[in-house]
Write a protein that holds these residues in place. Structure first.
Motif, PDB file in Angstrom:
ATOM      1  N   HIS A  34       0.826  -1.272   0.045  1.00 52.31           N
ATOM      2  CA  HIS A  34       0.065   0.170   0.102  1.00 52.31           C
ATOM      3  C   HIS A  34       0.801   1.275   0.025  1.00 52.31           C
TER       4      HIS A  34
ATOM      5  N   LYS B 165       2.078   1.583  -3.847  1.00 51.39           N
ATOM      6  CA  LYS B 165       0.930   2.097  -4.507  1.00 51.39           C
ATOM      7  C   LYS B 165       0.713   3.541  -4.374  1.00 51.39           C
ATOM      8  N   TRP B 166       0.735   4.107  -2.779  1.00 47.53           N
ATOM      9  CA  TRP B 166       0.349   5.250  -2.701  1.00 47.53           C
ATOM     10  C   TRP B 166       1.589   6.447  -3.365  1.00 47.53           C
TER      11      TRP B 166
ATOM     12  N   GLN C   2      -4.549   7.508  -5.260  1.00 47.20           N
ATOM     13  CA  GLN C   2      -4.546   7.449  -3.775  1.00 47.20           C
ATOM     14  C   GLN C   2      -6.029   7.523  -2.994  1.00 47.20           C
TER      15      GLN C   2
ATOM     16  N   TRP D 250      -6.924   2.813   0.925  1.00 41.90           N
ATOM     17  CA  TRP D 250      -5.304   2.647   0.848  1.00 41.90           C
ATOM     18  C   TRP D 250      -4.865   3.229   2.267  1.00 41.90           C
TER      19      TRP D 250
ATOM     20  N   THR E 298      -6.180   0.760   5.025  1.00 42.36           N
ATOM     21  CA  THR E 298      -5.409  -0.484   5.187  1.00 42.36           C
ATOM     22  C   THR E 298      -4.006  -0.285   5.738  1.00 42.36           C
TER      23      THR E 298
ATOM     24  N   THR F  80      -0.864  -2.744  -9.455  1.00 41.38           N
ATOM     25  CA  THR F  80      -0.935  -1.102 -10.178  1.00 41.38           C
ATOM     26  C   THR F  80      -0.793  -1.272 -11.650  1.00 41.38           C
TER      27      THR F  80
END
Length: 160
Positions: free
Chosen positions: A58, A61-62, A69, A73, A76, A117
């Motif tokens: 996460h 991904k952020w 965003q 997320w 989590t 992603t």
């Protein structure tokens, strides 16, 4: 003894705990007790690695998809940070393996982040860009993308 280990683990554990409390060691199922104790340590280590992997995924991904965003997320990541803190509080000996667990978790996190992603492996740093320290950094302070070798703090404090 009555209840077999293979048939009802909960009842077996209760009976064997009672036998050990009563110091009836000869009646206790020592072979399976030892097996359960050894697997408990492995289980806790796996839980730590899995929770770290979810958190790292996460964070990746952020940082690598800032336009996507979401609160999900963020929540989590916060939940994993909290659960990691509890796990380390309940199992302080896990702190001694945290660096290796972080390395193992990062490999899994990169695979998960790639899948979620659509980015490729080479888009992410080869080594984990995060470290676990007592100090914290808000998720929103993470910039994207990270330079190779650049480190960020995970917002997870290690209990004493």
């Amino acid at each position: 003894m009555g209840v077999k280990y293979e048939e009802d683990l909960s009842a077996w554990a209760h009976i064997n705990a009672m036998l050990l409390k009563e110091r009836k060691f000869e009646e206790a199922d020592m072979e399976h007790i030892i097996e359960e104790l050894e697997s408990l340590g492995i289980s806790n280590k796996r839980e730590l690695i899995n929770r770290l992997a979810t958190l790292l995924c996460h964070l990746l991904k952020w940082q690598y998809q800032p336009n996507l965003q979401s609160k999900s997320w963020q929540y989590t990541a916060e939940e994993q940070r909290y659960q990691i803190q509890l796990l380390l509080k309940d199992n302080p000996s896990l702190k001694s393996i945290i660096d290796n667990a972080l390395k193992d978790a990062y490999g899994a996190a990169k695979i998960q982040a790639q899948r979620e992603t659509g980015l490729v492996k080479s888009d992410f740093p080869s080594e984990c860009p995060y470290t676990l320290l007592v100090h914290t950094v808000p998720l929103t302070d993470l910039k994207e993308p990270v330079e190779e070798g650049e480190k960020f703090l995970l917002e997870t404090s290690l209990p004493d």
